[in-house]
Design a protein around this motif. Sequence first.
Motif, PDB file in Angstrom:
ATOM      1  N   ALA A 149     -10.485  11.602   8.672  1.00 30.09           N
ATOM      2  CA  ALA A 149     -11.216  11.997   9.884  1.00 30.09           C
ATOM      3  C   ALA A 149     -11.564  13.511   9.955  1.00 30.09           C
ATOM      4  O   ALA A 149     -12.472  14.071  10.217  1.00 30.09           O
ATOM      5  N   ARG A 150     -10.515  14.082   9.771  1.00 26.33           N
ATOM      6  CA  ARG A 150     -10.374  15.525   9.590  1.00 26.33           C
ATOM      7  C   ARG A 150     -11.337  16.527   8.547  1.00 26.33           C
ATOM      8  O   ARG A 150     -11.987  17.053   8.959  1.00 26.33           O
ATOM      9  N   PRO A 173       0.916  -3.128  13.844  1.00 22.33           N
ATOM     10  CA  PRO A 173       2.407  -2.802  13.079  1.00 22.33           C
ATOM     11  C   PRO A 173       3.356  -1.890  13.815  1.00 22.33           C
ATOM     12  O   PRO A 173       2.896  -1.073  14.528  1.00 22.33           O
ATOM     13  N   ALA A 174       4.520  -2.252  13.340  1.00 24.85           N
ATOM     14  CA  ALA A 174       5.742  -1.347  13.924  1.00 24.85           C
ATOM     15  C   ALA A 174       5.706  -0.139  13.734  1.00 24.85           C
ATOM     16  O   ALA A 174       5.254   0.412  12.682  1.00 24.85           O
ATOM     17  N   PRO A 175       5.871   0.881  14.845  1.00 26.16           N
ATOM     18  CA  PRO A 175       5.852   2.355  14.519  1.00 26.16           C
ATOM     19  C   PRO A 175       6.570   2.750  13.266  1.00 26.16           C
ATOM     20  O   PRO A 175       6.213   3.767  12.715  1.00 26.16           O
ATOM     21  N   GLU A 176       7.701   2.059  13.040  1.00 20.87           N
ATOM     22  CA  GLU A 176       8.585   2.597  11.701  1.00 20.87           C
ATOM     23  C   GLU A 176       8.016   2.201  10.826  1.00 20.87           C
ATOM     24  O   GLU A 176       8.714   2.459   9.446  1.00 20.87           O
ATOM     25  N   ASP A 177       6.953   1.289  10.453  1.00 23.15           N
ATOM     26  CA  ASP A 177       6.672   0.403   9.355  1.00 23.15           C
ATOM     27  C   ASP A 177       6.039   1.761   8.293  1.00 23.15           C
ATOM     28  O   ASP A 177       5.026   2.435   8.943  1.00 23.15           O
ATOM     29  N   GLU A 178       6.425   1.945   7.383  1.00 20.02           N
ATOM     30  CA  GLU A 178       6.264   2.880   6.197  1.00 20.02           C
ATOM     31  C   GLU A 178       4.471   2.857   6.025  1.00 20.02           C
ATOM     32  O   GLU A 178       4.112   3.993   5.982  1.00 20.02           O
ATOM     33  N   VAL A 234       0.851  -1.348  -0.141  1.00 14.98           N
ATOM     34  CA  VAL A 234      -0.025   0.059  -0.094  1.00 14.98           C
ATOM     35  C   VAL A 234       0.887   1.119   0.007  1.00 14.98           C
ATOM     36  O   VAL A 234       1.694   1.238   0.532  1.00 14.98           O
ATOM     37  N   VAL A 235       0.515   2.185  -0.760  1.00 14.25           N
ATOM     38  CA  VAL A 235       1.262   3.511  -0.812  1.00 14.25           C
ATOM     39  C   VAL A 235       0.268   4.673  -0.852  1.00 14.25           C
ATOM     40  O   VAL A 235      -0.832   4.565  -1.473  1.00 14.25           O
ATOM     41  N   GLY A 236       0.680   5.696  -0.424  1.00 14.12           N
ATOM     42  CA  GLY A 236      -0.200   7.004  -0.396  1.00 14.12           C
ATOM     43  C   GLY A 236      -0.091   7.679   0.883  1.00 14.12           C
ATOM     44  O   GLY A 236       0.604   7.297   1.826  1.00 14.12           O
ATOM     45  N   PRO A 237      -0.881   8.744   1.077  1.00 16.10           N
ATOM     46  CA  PRO A 237      -1.982   9.213   0.120  1.00 16.10           C
ATOM     47  C   PRO A 237      -1.293   9.842  -0.999  1.00 16.10           C
ATOM     48  O   PRO A 237      -0.370  10.561  -0.954  1.00 16.10           O
ATOM     49  N   LEU A 238      -1.835   9.435  -2.210  1.00 15.86           N
ATOM     50  CA  LEU A 238      -1.304  10.245  -3.517  1.00 15.86           C
ATOM     51  C   LEU A 238      -2.626  10.619  -4.252  1.00 15.86           C
ATOM     52  O   LEU A 238      -3.749  10.263  -4.032  1.00 15.86           O
ATOM     53  N   PRO A 239      -2.169  11.595  -5.201  1.00 10.52           N
ATOM     54  CA  PRO A 239      -3.602  12.211  -5.796  1.00 10.52           C
ATOM     55  C   PRO A 239      -4.512  11.277  -6.537  1.00 10.52           C
ATOM     56  O   PRO A 239      -3.735  10.287  -7.055  1.00 10.52           O
ATOM     57  N   SER A 240      -5.628  11.599  -6.893  1.00 12.09           N
ATOM     58  CA  SER A 240      -6.485  10.956  -7.515  1.00 12.09           C
ATOM     59  C   SER A 240      -7.814  11.843  -7.944  1.00 12.09           C
ATOM     60  O   SER A 240      -7.563  12.694  -7.632  1.00 12.09           O
ATOM     61  N   ALA A 241      -8.557  11.416  -8.892  1.00 13.02           N
ATOM     62  CA  ALA A 241      -9.784  12.029  -9.532  1.00 13.02           C
ATOM     63  C   ALA A 241     -10.394  12.747  -8.266  1.00 13.02           C
ATOM     64  O   ALA A 241     -11.376  13.754  -8.444  1.00 13.02           O
ATOM     65  N   LEU A 242     -10.607  11.708  -7.145  1.00 11.64           N
ATOM     66  CA  LEU A 242     -11.474  12.100  -5.918  1.00 11.64           C
ATOM     67  C   LEU A 242     -10.727  12.699  -4.742  1.00 11.64           C
ATOM     68  O   LEU A 242     -11.284  12.742  -3.845  1.00 11.64           O
ATOM     69  N   GLY A 243      -9.537  13.160  -5.006  1.00 10.51           N
ATOM     70  CA  GLY A 243      -8.681  13.467  -3.857  1.00 10.51           C
ATOM     71  C   GLY A 243      -7.517  12.648  -3.266  1.00 10.51           C
ATOM     72  O   GLY A 243      -7.334  11.585  -4.066  1.00 10.51           O
ATOM     73  N   ARG A 290      -1.964   5.662   8.767  1.00  7.39           N
ATOM     74  CA  ARG A 290      -2.509   6.379   9.743  1.00  7.39           C
ATOM     75  C   ARG A 290      -2.699   7.930   9.529  1.00  7.39           C
ATOM     76  O   ARG A 290      -3.381   8.433   9.778  1.00  7.39           O
ATOM     77  N   ALA A 291      -1.763   8.156   8.580  1.00 13.64           N
ATOM     78  CA  ALA A 291      -1.753   9.672   8.075  1.00 13.64           C
ATOM     79  C   ALA A 291      -3.048   9.769   7.160  1.00 13.64           C
ATOM     80  O   ALA A 291      -3.768  10.848   7.188  1.00 13.64           O
ATOM     81  N   ALA A 292      -3.437   8.839   6.212  1.00  8.45           N
ATOM     82  CA  ALA A 292      -4.275   8.977   5.570  1.00  8.45           C
ATOM     83  C   ALA A 292      -5.761   8.919   6.267  1.00  8.45           C
ATOM     84  O   ALA A 292      -6.788   9.801   5.923  1.00  8.45           O
TER      85      ALA A 292
END
Length: 322
Positions: A285-286, A267-272, A36-45, A278-280
């Motif tokens: 949520a925000r 998952p380990a805290p350092e897991d990218e 899994v990678v992201g968040p990255l741009p898409s047509a829906l944000g 979590r960031a996504a």
Amino acid sequence: MNERGLALQDVDLGEVTEAELGAAGAGVFALEGTGVVGPLPSALGPALYAMNAILMAQQVSFEEAQPSLSEEVALDRARRMIADRAQELDDLLAGGATLQELATEAGMEFGTVEVTAEGGEGIAAYIEFREAALAASPDDFPQLHEMEDGGVFALQLDEVRAPTLRPLAEVREQATALWTEAETGKRLLAEAEALAAAPDLAAAAAERGLEVTAVAPITRDGFVEGLPEGGVQAVFGMAEGETRALAGDGADGASAHVVRLTSVSLPAPEDEAARQMRAALDGQARQGIAQDALELFTRSIEAGAGVTLNQSAINAVHAQMP
């Protein structure tokens, strides 16, 4: 995805190239393996992209591609020719031409076909034709309809037949096969439930000539070969140490599976990948809270000012905007 009421086909992009992914292409194609990678741009944000497989690029010579290219060119030319004649066909129908006359004058094929909700033969196999036929009434005038592949058709309803039971002799083989599959699935599930209730899963499996396979730790978007659709999601709904029987129904027929959740770990805290997830989720949520606050604020202003908006009309206008 499940919490939002989406199925896999709702979010699956299929096989795509880096160029087709646009601004997200470089980030997705930077992955060296599935993940899994992201968040990255898409047509829906901003969105997360889960890559399930990497397909190597293939180069096809012109000589190898010529047959398929010729077919595509011929089909494209046929679609344009049909589109150019669509108005002429419409005018013939509007002028009172019957389907037989339309076929004679325009070179179309005339015939009679039986259609059911499950399908039919020939043109009745097209979903557009079935939907138009099932929605028609005997008093309707024939109209021109388009199909997804560029073809056109017009139809007239001759008769509506009430549903009747087919003779047993016609359906015996199919009914026997369906009953056998259902009964097999029922018995397999009962056997799997008995196996899941055994105190020693490995020993009980060995008695039945089965093997217990250990699976490496997986995430919610992971894949376990052999498990039925939704099996991984079912495991994530289990408690640590729980054993459960799962029914399967795939192309190979009925099946049953026994799964045991041996451990649950964060998952380990350092897991990218986990950090990006979590960031996504934090961003979603925000954004959700901000949208809810804006909606409440807007409703408050509308209520205070005595203004009402027809949201259906607004949506209809938005849908017509390019």
